[in-house]
Design an enzyme around this catalytic site. Structure first.
Site, PDB file in Angstrom:
ATOM      1  CG  HIS B  38      -2.238  -0.670   0.957  1.00 54.46           C
ATOM      2  ND1 HIS B  38      -2.369  -2.032   0.948  1.00 54.46           N
ATOM      3  CD2 HIS B  38      -3.467  -0.169   0.648  1.00 54.46           C
ATOM      4  CE1 HIS B  38      -3.623  -2.348   0.669  1.00 54.46           C
ATOM      5  NE2 HIS B  38      -4.311  -1.246   0.474  1.00 54.46           N
ATOM      6  CE  LYS B 103      -7.410 -10.406  11.387  1.00 59.76           C
ATOM      7  NZ  LYS B 103      -7.028  -9.809  12.657  1.00 59.76           N
TER       8      LYS B 103
END
Lengths: 280, 183
Positions: B38, B103
């Site tokens: 990222h 999650k």
């Protein structure tokens, strides 16, 4: 003087790194099965079904329960009448980790430098907590510890006046704020007392006690049960999707404290609460 | 709660009909990326350079799989915790990313970007990594091989089971689900 070969230690550690990552211990498995039975929320029940199915697949197909196969933590008790031959103790453990993680297709998650990075590519070094004790045995707890639940752990240097209520607030708020992040249903290890660094270590050690066992001191046994009930009233539930089953165990470890200090630490383990024990 | 089967890439219509709590079976191509990948993707966008993967309508799965044992498509591959990607996600959403799988709850800036550009956040069951690997049919490293487990992979998935955790209208399964059971 008993002799234990360093190569033997490496071999055992390597084998247990794999077994811990493929198979839950019976006490943890039973704790999770109980949560599946008890969960009322449909979303939570489905998560528990997936967790149990995952455990079955991992065990039978020898796949890691979780892709995060952990930072390998070792709690070792070395009898003072043991002589380790043919190499260093810590080298032997790291050799075991290196081989176990490579041969078992376990993920290598350790960065050599915390700020500048650089994966060590063999999951070493292990974190080793060694105690020298009387006797001629070497006892090893092999604990692969995942990052997701470790990140939700915390420590507080509380005021002695905060007392039992302070401990309850610390644990319950910690679990509520962690929400779904540490992969509930979780196991909560609570350290109370000692010094700053010792308290955190107590919290991790508390994760090693078998699920369903009772604390030997009735006072802390009662507190563990109260904390478990409070944590399961938060509504966090399996995977944080809401439900009754947030934790399957709360374990406490204590140590004497300084008159001015009241350290409390909480180490969270995910539902894949992995550990293996061996005595050499 | 509704149930859907969806093919990637996702259209705006796909994303906009999803509500927190819905169950979705995803099939098609998805991409993996976590912390370090990222950081690199965002740096490329900021420098005005091309990305190694397409973003428009695509889904990024936050995962660093275990190594692939012989004879398998991939090793165990469950979701990692999503909040660590929160500093980067809004820019990727702005550049077309339609979905994320991870999650745990997302922060306000991510939710705002999801509302503004119609993106959805799915949760897979954390720790069900051996089970989830069974719905991944192929895996290929397409960028940043040097990152090991953190490399970007192109995955083909078939009936990959997820739940809509946070939708593009602010719906949040964590908040709504936990409220029902909190005492």
């Amino acid at each position: 003087m008993k002799e234990i070969e360093a190569g033997r230690i490496a071999e055992v550690v390597g084998k247990l790194c794999q077994e811990a990552n493929f198979e839950l211990e019976d006490d943890v498995q039973e704790g999770l099965e109980k949560m599946f039975e008890e969960e009322e929320s449909p979303a939570g029940k489905e998560v528990m079904r997936q967790i149990l199915e995952n455990s079955r697949i991992a065990r039978t197909e020898k796949l890691p329960l979780c892709q995060d196969t952990g930072y390998l933590v070792v709690f070792a008790e070395l009898g003072q009448d043991v002589h380790i031959t043919g190499g260093g103790f810590e080298d032997a453990i790291n050799e075991g980790v290196r081989n176990g993680y490579a041969d078992g297709y376990l993920r290598k998650s350790i960065l050599a430098d915390p700020v500048r990075g650089g994966n060590t590519k063999d999951n070493t070094p292990a974190v080793i907590h060694l105690r020298l004790v009387p006797g001629d045995k070497l006892k090893l707890y092999i604990v692969p510890k995942g990052g997701g639940s470790e990140n939700m752990s915390r420590i507080a240097m509380m005021k002695p006046a905060d007392g039992v209520e302070g401990i309850k607030d610390f644990v319950v708020n910690g679990v509520r704020e962690a929400s779904g992040n540490p992969c509930p249903p979780i196991m909560v290890g609570v350290g109370i007392g000692g010094t700053f660094e010792m308290c955190a270590q107590l919290a991790k050690k508390a994760l090693l006690r078998p699920v369903g066992s009772t604390h030997e001191d009735p006072f802390y046994d009662k507190l563990e049960k109260e904390l478990l009930e409070l944590v399961n009233r938060t509504g966090v539930g399996p995977a944080g999707l809401g439900g009754r089953c947030t934790a399957f165990a709360v374990h406490i470890e204590t140590a004497p404290r300084h008159i001015a200090s009241f350290p409390v630490a909480m180490n969270i383990n995910c539902h894949s609460a992995r550990h293996k024990y061996v005595e050499l | 709660m509704a149930e859907y089967s969806m093919e990637t890439p996702l259209s705006k219509e796909d994303v906009e009909k999803l509500k927190a709590g819905d169950r979705v079976s995803l099939s098609g191509t998805i991409y993996t990326a976590r912390d370090s990948a990222h950081e690199r993707l965002v740096k490329l966008i900021e420098d005005g350079k091309d990305l190694p993967i397409p973003l428009e309508g695509q889904i990024i799965y936050y995962v660093g799989p275990a190594p692939t044992p012989p004879g398998r498509a991939i090793g165990s591959a469950g979701p990692t915790t999503s909040y660590r990607m929160d500093p980067y996600a809004p820019l990727l959403i702005e550049h077309g990313l339609a979905g994320m799988i991870g999650k745990g709850e997302r922060s306000e800036p991510v939710v705002e970007a999801m509302k503004k550009h119609s993106a959805v956040y799915f949760a897979a069951t954390g720790g069900a990594a051996a089970l989830i690997a069974g719905s991944i049919t192929s895996s290929e490293v397409v960028a940043y091989e040097d990152l090991g487990a953190e490399a970007i992979r192109k995955l083909e998935v078939k009936d990959f089971p997820v739940i809509v955790a946070q939708d593009c209208n602010g719906g949040n399964v964590y908040v709504e689900g936990q409220k029902k059971y909190a005492e």
